[in-house]
Design an enzyme around this catalytic site. Structure first.
Site, mmCIF file in Angstrom:
data_model
loop_
_atom_site.group_PDB
_atom_site.id
_atom_site.type_symbol
_atom_site.label_atom_id
_atom_site.label_comp_id
_atom_site.label_asym_id
_atom_site.label_seq_id
_atom_site.Cartn_x
_atom_site.Cartn_y
_atom_site.Cartn_z
ATOM 1 N N SER A 4 0.854 -1.180 0.000
ATOM 2 C CA SER A 4 0.000 0.000 0.000
ATOM 3 C C SER A 4 0.891 1.231 0.000
ATOM 4 O O SER A 4 2.048 1.179 0.450
ATOM 5 C CB SER A 4 -0.882 0.010 1.258
ATOM 6 N N TYR B 16 -2.844 -1.692 10.347
ATOM 7 C CA TYR B 16 -2.833 -1.961 8.909
ATOM 8 C C TYR B 16 -1.565 -1.386 8.276
ATOM 9 O O TYR B 16 -0.874 -2.072 7.504
ATOM 10 C CB TYR B 16 -4.072 -1.353 8.254
#
Length: 240
Positions: free
Chosen positions: A135, A148
């Site tokens: 990400s 996360y």
């Protein structure tokens, strides 16, 4: 890499980026195996011509089920796409550590387990690849998603390290860094979101061109800012 004729495993391949990527790879002539948790989505992918494996990747049993289903078959590309989010914001409520553990296992431990098990057979292929979907948040975290972000940053580091280990082999190690994409994971979040199809296209093109790092959409801007000033990139992202 010429995708035609390759056998490719895409985790989290029944929805979002993974589904779109699986469909694009299949359209290019690949034999694509997907994993997921939803029986309905798994059945839909089977009807579309995919082999689909039910597996919850937030536990050790998930990777075990995938490996058992694969058996001793050859594999050309492993795409660790499955991702799991978790609420972990002390400004809103006390975080649930069990939920955090599930997120860590799905996003980091399972990719490591699959890579460890599958590298030997990948190295036997004429041309192979490991694709880890991290990400943009692996570059600079946002305040609202520390667990996360930590898993994606850890997977980024792991990817870079094993790329060095596998240098000179026939296995290309690719990291794909999506921006905010319109998927179930980002439901309820505002702002501009890239479509899952467009994100998948960028990743698929990165695989075809053997790119080691695929910065997708606005992640290109974040990477440029971080290259110029890591402190500025963190300051901007931590506002979210």
């Amino acid at each position: 890499m010429d995708i035609n004729g390759k056998r490719i495993l895409v985790t989290g391949g029944t929805a979002g980026i993974g589904e779109q990527l699986a469909r694009q790879l299949k359209d290019r002539g690949a034999e694509v195996i997907v994993t997921g948790r939803s029986i309905k989505r798994l059945d839909a992918m089977r009807k579309a011509g995919f082999e689909a494996i039910e597996a919850d990747l937030s536990t050790p049993l998930g990777a075990d089920r995938i490996l058992q289903a694969l058996g001793e078959r050859e594999l050309d590309v492993l795409v660790n796409n499955a991702g799991q989010g978790v609420d972990h914001d002390f400004r809103e409520a006390a975080p649930d550590v069990d939920d955090a553990d599930d997120c860590i296992y799905a996003n980091l431990n399972t990719p490591i387990r699959l890579i460890t098990a599958l590298v030997p057979r990948l190295r036997e292929r004429p041309q192979a690849a490991i694709v880890n979907v991290t990400s943009g948040l692996a570059i600079a975290p946002r305040a609202g998603g520390p667990v996360y972000c930590a898993t994606k940053a850890a997977l980024r580091s792991y990817t870079q390290a094993i790329r060095a280990q596998l240098a000179g082999t026939r296995v290309t190690v690719i990291e794909a860094l999506p921006p905010v994409v319109d998927t179930q994971l980002t439901a309820g979040r505002g702002g501009n979101k890239m479509s899952a199809a467009d994100c998948a296209t960028a990743i698929r093109e990165g695989i075809e061109k053997d790119r080691e790092e695929v910065n997708v959409g606005m992640v290109k801007v974040l990477k440029a800012v971080h290259s110029a000033s890591p402190a500025l990139a963190r300051k901007v992202m931590l506002r979210f």
